[in-house]
Write an enzyme that holds these catalytic residues in place. Structure first.
Site, PDB file in Angstrom:
ATOM      1  N   ILE A 207     -20.842 -96.819  90.929  1.00  0.00           N
ATOM      2  CA  ILE A 207     -21.982 -96.211  91.612  1.00  0.00           C
ATOM      3  C   ILE A 207     -22.962 -97.314  92.028  1.00  0.00           C
ATOM      4  CG2 ILE A 207     -23.808 -94.485  91.470  1.00  0.00           C
ATOM      5  CD1 ILE A 207     -21.009 -93.324  91.086  1.00  0.00           C
ATOM      6  N   SER A 208     -23.504 -97.220  93.233  1.00  0.00           N
ATOM      7  CA  SER A 208     -24.482 -98.176  93.739  1.00  0.00           C
ATOM      8  C   SER A 208     -23.869 -99.583  93.713  1.00  0.00           C
ATOM      9  CB  SER A 208     -25.780 -98.085  92.923  1.00  0.00           C
ATOM     10  OG  SER A 208     -26.815 -98.856  93.492  1.00  0.00           O
ATOM     11  N   MET A 209     -24.539-100.559  93.120  1.00  0.00           N
ATOM     12  CA  MET A 209     -23.963-101.897  93.055  1.00  0.00           C
ATOM     13  C   MET A 209     -22.658-101.907  92.264  1.00  0.00           C
ATOM     14  SD  MET A 209     -25.814-105.487  91.971  1.00  0.00           S
ATOM     15  CE  MET A 209     -25.390-105.472  90.234  1.00  0.00           C
ATOM     16  N   GLY A 211     -20.242-100.207  92.965  1.00  0.00           N
ATOM     17  CA  GLY A 211     -19.170-100.167  93.950  1.00  0.00           C
ATOM     18  C   GLY A 211     -18.627-101.546  94.244  1.00  0.00           C
TER      19      GLY A 211
END
Length: 224
Positions: A207-209, A211
């Site tokens: 999720i978010s960074m 990824g």
């Protein structure tokens, strides 16, 4: 098992985009009432106001018996609290205590994954439906907590997936307990998690960074 409703849409809650995004974040994950986030948007003028307004909303929710809202408003308050503010630590543990009290009867398991002399906090939610469809591993980015993704985890588990979530270095309980900073080499904690749970064929969701971190882990061999 708790079920969550994921609201559809992104709302104009604040003129400052990072504040607007954060208010939408807690609502979109199913943890916050839209009317509370609208109130926060009206009362918050800048980041200096954030903590006090979110704590006030948390305490109001708790007084009303809305523990889920209250817990995540404390989490929201923690998010923009400076690391040198002693309230940051207190807000984290307030959120954590409320979360695990609220979901004490849920079918997840808490784990401590051995990692380079310490442990990584992890949650495992067994599949809650048949047929079994596989394992999904979830982690966040720079400053996330695994508990934030519980609404996602229950949705996947209800569809027949086993879900494993973990706080890596720089995240959640791993950061709070052992003060491990964020690292580039995400394959290190990723491999520790796969080894601990003895999994080698999983769907990985960052999720978010996270990824980017999950691609780094895959590229540099987070397998056993």
């Amino acid at each position: 098992m708790e079920t969550f409703t994921f609201p559809v849409g992104y709302y104009d809650l604040h003129k400052t985009k990072i504040i607007d995004y954060q208010l939408n974040r807690w609502h979109s994950l199913g943890y916050a009432r839209l009317e509370d986030m609208r109130e926060a948007g009206r009362r918050i003028h800048g980041l200096d106001d954030w903590k006090d307004v979110m704590i006030d909303l948390a305490e109001t929710a708790m007084a009303d018996g809305r523990v889920l809202n209250g817990a995540f408003y404390y989490r929201a308050a923690e998010f923009f609290t400076s690391p040198d503010d002693p309230d940051k630590e207190r807000l984290y543990w307030r959120f954590s205590d409320l979360f695990y009290e609220l979901f004490a009867d849920e079918p997840f398991e808490r784990h401590q994954v051995p990692y380079e002399g310490v442990t990584l906090a992890a949650l495992r939610l067994p599949a809650q439906a048949e047929p079994f469809k596989g394992t999904i591993v979830i982690h966040g980015g720079f400053d996330s907590f695994i508990e934030e993704f519980y609404s996602m985890a229950t949705t996947f588990a209800a569809q027949g997936y086993e879900v494993i979530m973990f706080d890596g270095p720089g995240q959640g309980a791993t950061l709070k307990q052992y003060h491990l900073p964020m690292i580039l080499e995400w394959e290190r904690p990723a491999k520790a998690v796969l080894d601990y749970f003895d999994r080698d064929n999983v769907t990985w969701l960052g999720i978010s960074m996270g990824g980017w971190l999950c691609f780094r882990a895959a590229a540099f061999g987070a397998t056993h």
